[in-house]
Design an enzyme around this catalytic site. Structure first.
Site, PDB file in Angstrom:
ATOM      1  CB  SER A 167      -8.514  -0.817  -8.404  1.00  7.18           C
ATOM      2  OG  SER A 167      -8.613  -0.148  -7.152  1.00  7.18           O
ATOM      3  CD  GLN A 169     -10.943   2.992  -3.178  1.00 10.67           C
ATOM      4  OE1 GLN A 169     -10.510   2.065  -2.484  1.00 10.67           O
ATOM      5  NE2 GLN A 169     -12.157   3.478  -3.019  1.00 10.67           N
ATOM      6  CG  ASP A 315     -18.291   4.256  -6.316  1.00 12.08           C
ATOM      7  OD1 ASP A 315     -18.086   3.140  -5.797  1.00 12.08           O
ATOM      8  OD2 ASP A 315     -17.500   5.207  -6.220  1.00 12.08           O
TER       9      ASP A 315
END
Length: 438
Positions: A167, A169, A315
């Site tokens: 991840s 983020q 995404d």
């Protein structure tokens, strides 16, 4: 607003997609805490990125927004120059903004509340709360979802943390907290995720150590202002790459797109399916590689998606599944459970929409099975997710009849001029109001 599409006779022309959303978030944040003035060219003026700008401005950062030129001029306040905001910081729909800001704010000498819209208030934050707590942060939330109340602690301690999932983020959140921590913060990830934060830290002259799976920063350093030019967003380019690939008679060129290796999953997978994609004029600027991408129509075949490509495509899966829907044979995606906790449950949303357009699609706990077929016209729901909306607009280029996509206002979060560029290359998309049918 809804989108309505009619089939395309083929895409053609050359366009430049807007600046990269991920890089825009990180560039303005790091520029705000750097020393000196940074000009950011190619900044994405989408709602998500502007929420980040607003949050930084509320904490005393001087950011001039020249919207019609996609430019920011940022006067950095330095590592210790942020001030307590007078009210909660609204991150809108942006999971990236709230997670990056959580890392930044965990080590400040003031308290902050981070909130967002109804979609963001359903997104999981335990993945950042737990490691930040290990560093000495104190964060209150109900059910590990926003709003988050962050009690700033200027005495954070560096940690060595193994991410349970790849991840970018979470990794970036912890690296930002690590800038304010005593000692070294090292993050190890099970598979590569996008590395824009690492590249930008280097661009702003912050020392870090990196090997194949780990990245380390030591607290107490400084960021130095450095102008940056942001490349086009490959996540936005992906809609046109797929549209041109699946629509007979198509040939388009996308200019100056970011081709960071940690973002190339969509191109890798489309090539495995048989796509005709050419990457040329490769250059590197501001630590980020860019190139022109030429795409021509090709006949696709279904594939089993390799697990190592999933984090590199996370995404782009909504539009990649449109390609799978018209490919010959079966496409299987697994290890994609992260898709269920995006702006909406993207697995459920894509399966629902594809079934409504006549495609055999089966939901898995962590993915989907799609049997390629013929897209029919019909009506689908975006579930207020920008990438779902644009993916089904791409489906409309090849469907046998018009396609209407409900609730597309959220496209402004990442791609405000999507409809304009789509029509420029021949996709036949228009925004419509009201509940009428075809």
């Amino acid at each position: 607003m809804d989108y309505q599409t009619i089939p395309s006779q083929g895409l053609s022309g050359e366009i430049c997609v807007p600046g990269d959303k991920s890089i825009s978030h990180r560039a303005v944040l790091l520029a705000a805490i750097a020393e000196g003035q940074t000009q950011v060219d190619g900044f994405l003026m989408g709602a998500d990125n502007l929420a980040m700008v607003s949050a930084l401005q509320q904490m005393g950062a001087s950011i001039q927004v020249i919207e019609d030129e996609n430019i920011l001029v940022v006067e950095g306040v330095g590592m210790t120059g942020l001030q307590a905001p007078s009210e909660a910081l609204d991150c809108g729909n942006s999971g990236t903004a709230i997670r990056l800001l959580s890392g930044l704010l965990a080590g400040q000498p003031f308290n902050t509340v981070l909130t967002g819209d109804s979609s963001l208030q359903r997104r999981p934050m335990k993945r950042i709360i737990d490691p930040l707590t290990l560093m000495g942060a104190k964060i209150d939330s109900t059910g590990n979802v926003p709003p988050l109340k962050i009690y700033g602690n200027p005495r954070l301690t560096g940690i060595h943390y193994q991410l349970p999932m790849a991840s970018a983020q979470v990794k970036s959140c912890l690296l930002l907290a690590g800038l304010y921590a005593r000692g070294k913060t090292c993050i190890t990830e099970p598979a590569p995720s996008r590395d824009h934060t690492e590249r930008l830290l280097k661009h702003f002259h912050y020392t870090l150590q990196k090997d194949k799976q780990s990245i380390c920063v030591s607290g107490g350093g400084k960021l130095k202002a450095n102008d940056i030019s942001i490349p086009g967003d490959i996540s936005s380019a992906a809609f046109f790459i797929v549209a041109a690939t699946i629509t007979p008679g198509s040939a388009i060129r996308l200019c100056r797109v970011g081709v960071n290796p940690t973002r190339l999953g969509v191109i890798n997978l489309l090539k495995m399916m048989g796509a005709d994609i050419e990457v040329t004029h490769y250059t590197e600027k501001n630590e980020e590689p860019t190139a022109d991408i030429t795409v021509r129509h090709a006949r696709l075949k279904g594939i089993d998606i390799p697990p190592d490509q999933v984090p590199l495509t996370i995404d782009e899966f909504p539009v990649l599944l449109i390609a799978a829907a018209v490919a010959q044979g079966k496409t299987v995606l697994r290890d994609g459970a992260e898709l269920r906790v995006k702006e909406t449950d993207r697995i459920a949303a894509m399966v629902d929409g594809l079934q409504k357009l006549g495609i055999a699609a089966e939901s898995l706990p962590d993915g989907v099975i799609i049997q390629g077929g013929t897209l029919e016209g019909g009506e689908v729901n975006s579930y207020d997710d920008h990438r779902i909306a644009m993916a089904f607009a791409v489906a409309g280029t090849l469907a046998k009849g018009p396609v209407r996509i409900r609730n597309c206002d959220n496209v402004k979060t990442s791609f405000p001029n999507f409809v304009e560029l789509a029509n420029e290359v021949g996709m036949n998309v228009k925004g419509v109001r009201g509940r009428g049918g075809f």
